[in-house]
Design a protein around this motif. Structure first.
Motif, PDB file in Angstrom:
ATOM      1  N   GLU A 142      58.462 -33.619 -88.410  1.00 13.64           N
ATOM      2  CA  GLU A 142      56.857 -33.123 -88.466  1.00 13.64           C
ATOM      3  C   GLU A 142      55.730 -33.974 -89.303  1.00 13.64           C
ATOM      4  N   THR A 143      56.404 -34.961 -89.848  1.00 15.13           N
ATOM      5  CA  THR A 143      55.395 -36.180 -90.278  1.00 15.13           C
ATOM      6  C   THR A 143      54.087 -36.601 -89.001  1.00 15.13           C
ATOM      7  N   ASN A 144      54.503 -36.606 -87.972  1.00 12.66           N
ATOM      8  CA  ASN A 144      53.692 -36.485 -86.489  1.00 12.66           C
ATOM      9  C   ASN A 144      54.056 -35.786 -85.795  1.00 12.66           C
ATOM     10  N   TRP A 145      53.888 -34.799 -85.080  1.00 14.47           N
ATOM     11  CA  TRP A 145      54.908 -34.161 -84.162  1.00 14.47           C
ATOM     12  C   TRP A 145      54.207 -34.286 -83.052  1.00 14.47           C
ATOM     13  N   THR A 146      52.493 -34.894 -82.861  1.00 19.11           N
ATOM     14  CA  THR A 146      52.522 -35.400 -81.536  1.00 19.11           C
ATOM     15  C   THR A 146      52.983 -36.766 -81.138  1.00 19.11           C
ATOM     16  N   LEU A 147      53.685 -37.260 -82.148  1.00 21.53           N
ATOM     17  CA  LEU A 147      54.859 -39.111 -82.021  1.00 21.53           C
ATOM     18  C   LEU A 147      55.988 -38.570 -81.571  1.00 21.53           C
ATOM     19  N   ALA A 148      57.039 -37.167 -82.359  1.00 21.13           N
ATOM     20  CA  ALA A 148      58.227 -36.670 -82.133  1.00 21.13           C
ATOM     21  C   ALA A 148      57.739 -36.232 -80.826  1.00 21.13           C
ATOM     22  N   VAL A 149      56.669 -35.768 -80.767  1.00 27.18           N
ATOM     23  CA  VAL A 149      57.457 -34.952 -79.266  1.00 27.18           C
ATOM     24  C   VAL A 149      57.073 -35.879 -77.656  1.00 27.18           C
ATOM     25  N   VAL A 150      56.815 -36.924 -78.031  1.00 29.23           N
ATOM     26  CA  VAL A 150      56.349 -37.960 -76.701  1.00 29.23           C
ATOM     27  C   VAL A 150      57.826 -38.909 -76.437  1.00 29.23           C
ATOM     28  N   ILE A 175      62.180 -44.210 -78.191  1.00 28.62           N
ATOM     29  CA  ILE A 175      61.782 -44.713 -79.122  1.00 28.62           C
ATOM     30  C   ILE A 175      59.892 -45.975 -78.248  1.00 28.62           C
ATOM     31  N   VAL A 176      60.540 -46.512 -77.243  1.00 34.21           N
ATOM     32  CA  VAL A 176      59.482 -47.744 -76.642  1.00 34.21           C
ATOM     33  C   VAL A 176      58.182 -46.827 -76.123  1.00 34.21           C
ATOM     34  N   VAL A 177      58.512 -45.578 -76.088  1.00 37.71           N
ATOM     35  CA  VAL A 177      57.269 -45.344 -75.639  1.00 37.71           C
ATOM     36  C   VAL A 177      56.648 -44.467 -76.787  1.00 37.71           C
ATOM     37  N   GLY A 178      57.275 -44.057 -77.637  1.00 39.02           N
ATOM     38  CA  GLY A 178      56.735 -43.440 -78.493  1.00 39.02           C
ATOM     39  C   GLY A 178      55.992 -44.407 -79.715  1.00 39.02           C
ATOM     40  N   TYR A 179      55.922 -45.857 -79.350  1.00 41.28           N
ATOM     41  CA  TYR A 179      55.478 -46.689 -80.355  1.00 41.28           C
ATOM     42  C   TYR A 179      55.064 -47.315 -79.549  1.00 41.28           C
ATOM     43  N   VAL A 180      54.231 -46.961 -77.997  1.00 40.11           N
ATOM     44  CA  VAL A 180      53.005 -47.679 -77.247  1.00 40.11           C
ATOM     45  C   VAL A 180      52.360 -46.626 -77.909  1.00 40.11           C
ATOM     46  N   VAL A 181      52.735 -45.534 -78.170  1.00 49.36           N
ATOM     47  CA  VAL A 181      51.638 -44.126 -78.332  1.00 49.36           C
ATOM     48  C   VAL A 181      51.251 -45.121 -79.475  1.00 49.36           C
ATOM     49  N   ASP A 182      51.987 -44.830 -80.426  1.00 50.75           N
ATOM     50  CA  ASP A 182      51.694 -45.274 -81.695  1.00 50.75           C
ATOM     51  C   ASP A 182      50.278 -46.749 -81.578  1.00 50.75           C
ATOM     52  N   LEU A 183      50.952 -47.162 -81.063  1.00 45.07           N
ATOM     53  CA  LEU A 183      49.997 -48.372 -80.922  1.00 45.07           C
ATOM     54  C   LEU A 183      48.564 -47.891 -80.490  1.00 45.07           C
ATOM     55  N   PHE A 185      46.973 -44.631 -80.150  1.00 51.88           N
ATOM     56  CA  PHE A 185      46.396 -44.075 -80.384  1.00 51.88           C
ATOM     57  C   PHE A 185      46.611 -43.469 -82.370  1.00 51.88           C
ATOM     58  N   PHE A 186      47.202 -44.216 -82.411  1.00 46.28           N
ATOM     59  CA  PHE A 186      47.107 -43.955 -83.866  1.00 46.28           C
ATOM     60  C   PHE A 186      47.306 -45.309 -84.948  1.00 46.28           C
ATOM     61  N   GLU A 187      47.496 -45.583 -85.756  1.00 47.78           N
ATOM     62  CA  GLU A 187      47.318 -46.600 -86.588  1.00 47.78           C
ATOM     63  C   GLU A 187      48.564 -46.784 -87.370  1.00 47.78           C
ATOM     64  N   VAL A 188      48.914 -48.641 -86.860  1.00 46.60           N
ATOM     65  CA  VAL A 188      50.442 -48.401 -87.029  1.00 46.60           C
ATOM     66  C   VAL A 188      49.569 -50.739 -88.056  1.00 46.60           C
ATOM     67  N   ASP A 189      51.156 -50.716 -88.843  1.00 44.58           N
ATOM     68  CA  ASP A 189      50.576 -51.672 -89.788  1.00 44.58           C
ATOM     69  C   ASP A 189      51.404 -52.756 -89.296  1.00 44.58           C
ATOM     70  N   LEU A 190      51.008 -54.195 -88.392  1.00 42.02           N
ATOM     71  CA  LEU A 190      51.209 -55.002 -87.874  1.00 42.02           C
ATOM     72  C   LEU A 190      51.758 -55.945 -88.902  1.00 42.02           C
ATOM     73  N   GLN A 191      50.200 -56.402 -89.799  1.00 44.08           N
ATOM     74  CA  GLN A 191      50.551 -57.498 -90.815  1.00 44.08           C
ATOM     75  C   GLN A 191      52.272 -57.901 -90.943  1.00 44.08           C
ATOM     76  N   PRO A 192      53.567 -56.653 -91.793  1.00 41.82           N
ATOM     77  CA  PRO A 192      54.337 -57.220 -91.785  1.00 41.82           C
ATOM     78  C   PRO A 192      54.872 -58.275 -90.545  1.00 41.82           C
ATOM     79  N   VAL A 193      54.811 -57.804 -89.698  1.00 43.29           N
ATOM     80  CA  VAL A 193      54.997 -58.500 -88.482  1.00 43.29           C
ATOM     81  C   VAL A 193      54.414 -59.900 -88.042  1.00 43.29           C
ATOM     82  N   ARG A 194      53.602 -59.807 -88.387  1.00 43.66           N
ATOM     83  CA  ARG A 194      52.601 -61.223 -88.567  1.00 43.66           C
ATOM     84  C   ARG A 194      53.965 -62.160 -89.192  1.00 43.66           C
ATOM     85  N   GLU A 195      53.550 -61.578 -90.619  1.00 39.71           N
ATOM     86  CA  GLU A 195      53.871 -62.409 -92.102  1.00 39.71           C
ATOM     87  C   GLU A 195      55.309 -63.011 -91.751  1.00 39.71           C
TER      88      GLU A 195
END
Length: 403
Positions: A142-150, A175-183, A185-195
């Motif tokens: 319920e924190t983001n039903w769009t991503l959950a439903v996808v 998980i992969v498809v949900g993550y792509v949709v998150d990237l 249409f929503f904001e994903v903090d990738l700074q930790p990945v880069r660092e």
């Protein structure tokens, strides 16, 4: 060994080994993400645990070990009581159960297990593993039903409408498809990945000191995975065309699981056990060469040492995981019902109804027992209650499973 595996080239064995890892990948990293651990620690535990298993079983049994969902709810509950390091250290108790079962099986065979853990006991315990986490799945979704439903819809489509190896990785692809949709249409903090560093050890949680209470708390939780282990070994027997119950022996496979759990507990990884998903993949591919499973284990260890992999996994939105959990935990509960039906447990038997009902209500209702500073609750307590009821309540002919 299955004849179809003897002609595989080293390259083909490597490809299939990596493929087997990805079958287990989604569920293996999902467990640590839900209980607050580094997913790389889970991959490392799974890899080393699998190699330990193969060492104990003389390299004969084609099995891969991964994080078990049976431990999610108990670890979350134990964390509230003893802290996360204490809860994970308590999983040493799980390894004790495996060691004890290994010794008993070697001495007396498997008949006593059937007496202690018949289907009327195991069915509701499996159901509890899924049902006890249903509220957590909804809260995360319920924190983001769009991503959950996808994520949920993707996993459902893959489960229902695909074939082959793809059908075995609905969690991973959801998980992969949900993550792509998150990237997109929503904001994903990738700074930790880069660092994150490219290479580094997982974040292990070492035990601060010896503590009996969490060990005793976790011991009853081992009942379900122990029974699942036995079932998986028999499935592997059928697929590989070899009786691993006799050679190298069920006591050795049980000991292998126990050593893997012990190793995971000592480094702060989630407990790893014989993995049904990979057993299913083996049934499909018919590749049963144990070397392939050791390749999957080594690949998991390599992935666990890539820092950016861990950082990327940690960036997955909890709603994506929640969506997957809505299907996954319901599926686990359904497997418990299926176990009762396939075993032909007589559900019109008052004795059986009592065992199933009390097991479920105490587990779902959150019953707990407290003795001074020690407490027992959740699946562990319900498992003990189910075993005791089965031993205490007299079984009549009309209560027994249909032939």
């Amino acid at each position: 060994m299955n004849p179809s595996t003897t002609s595989l080239s080293p390259m083909r064995k490597g490809v299939v080994g990596v493929q087997y890892l990805f079958v287990a990948f989604g569920a293996t990293v999902l467990v640590p993400l839900l209980i607050g651990l580094d997913p790389s620690a889970a991959l490392f535990s799974a890899g080393v645990g699998t190699l330990l298993f193969h060492l104990v079983t003389k390299g004969k049994v084609p099995i891969f070990l991964g994080s078990s969902f049976a431990f999610i709810a108990p670890i979350i509950s134990a964390t509230e009581l003893y802290g996360l390091p204490g809860a994970l250290f308590g999983c040493i108790g799980v390894s004790f159960v495996y060691f004890l079962m290994s010794a008993l099986i070697r001495a007396f065979g498997t008949r006593f297990i059937t007496r202690l853990f018949p289907p009327v006991v195991i069915g509701p315990i499996i159901m509890l593993i899924g049902l006890s986490l249903s509220s957590a799945a909804v809260k995360m979704a319920e924190t983001n039903w769009t991503l959950a439903v996808v994520s949920l819809v993707t996993a459902i489509i893959i489960t229902l409408y695909t074939r082959g190896i793809v059908k075995l990785i609905p969690i991973f692809l959801g998980i992969v498809v949900g993550y792509v949709v998150d990237l997109l249409f929503f904001e994903v903090d990738l700074q930790p990945v880069r660092e994150a560093a490219w290479f580094g050890l997982p974040q292990f949680i070492l035990p601060a000191g010896f503590e009996w209470r969490p060990i005793l708390y976790m011991i009853p939780v081992a009942i379900a995975p122990v029974i699942e282990h036995i079932g998986d070994v028999y499935v592997v027997n059928n697929v590989a065309g070899h009786n691993f119950v006799k050679d190298p022996g069920l006591h050795r496979t049980m000991l292998g699981d126990g050593l893997a759990c012990l190793f995971a507990s000592l480094i702060g990884g989630p407990p790893v056990t014989t993995y049904s998903e990979v057993t299913g993949a083996m049934s499909l591919t018919k590749v049963t060469d144990p070397v392939v499973f050791r390749i999957a284990a080594l690949t998991g260890i390599i992935f666990s040492l890539i820092g950016k992999v861990s950082a990327l996994l940690r960036s997955i939105d909890q709603a994506i995981l929640g969506g997957i959990m809505l299907l996954l935990f319901g599926t686990i509960a359904g497997a418990g019902i299926s176990s009762l039906l396939h075993s032909k447990v007589k559900l019109d038997s008052a004795r059986n109804v009592v065992i199933i009902s009390v097991t479920l209500t105490t587990g779902i209702g959150g019953a707990a027992l407290h003795f001074s500073s020690f407490s027992m609750a959740g699946i562990g307590l319900s498992a003990i209650i189910a075993v005791l009821l089965n031993l205490i309540l007299p079984e009549r002919a009309e209560d027994r499973a249909e032939a």
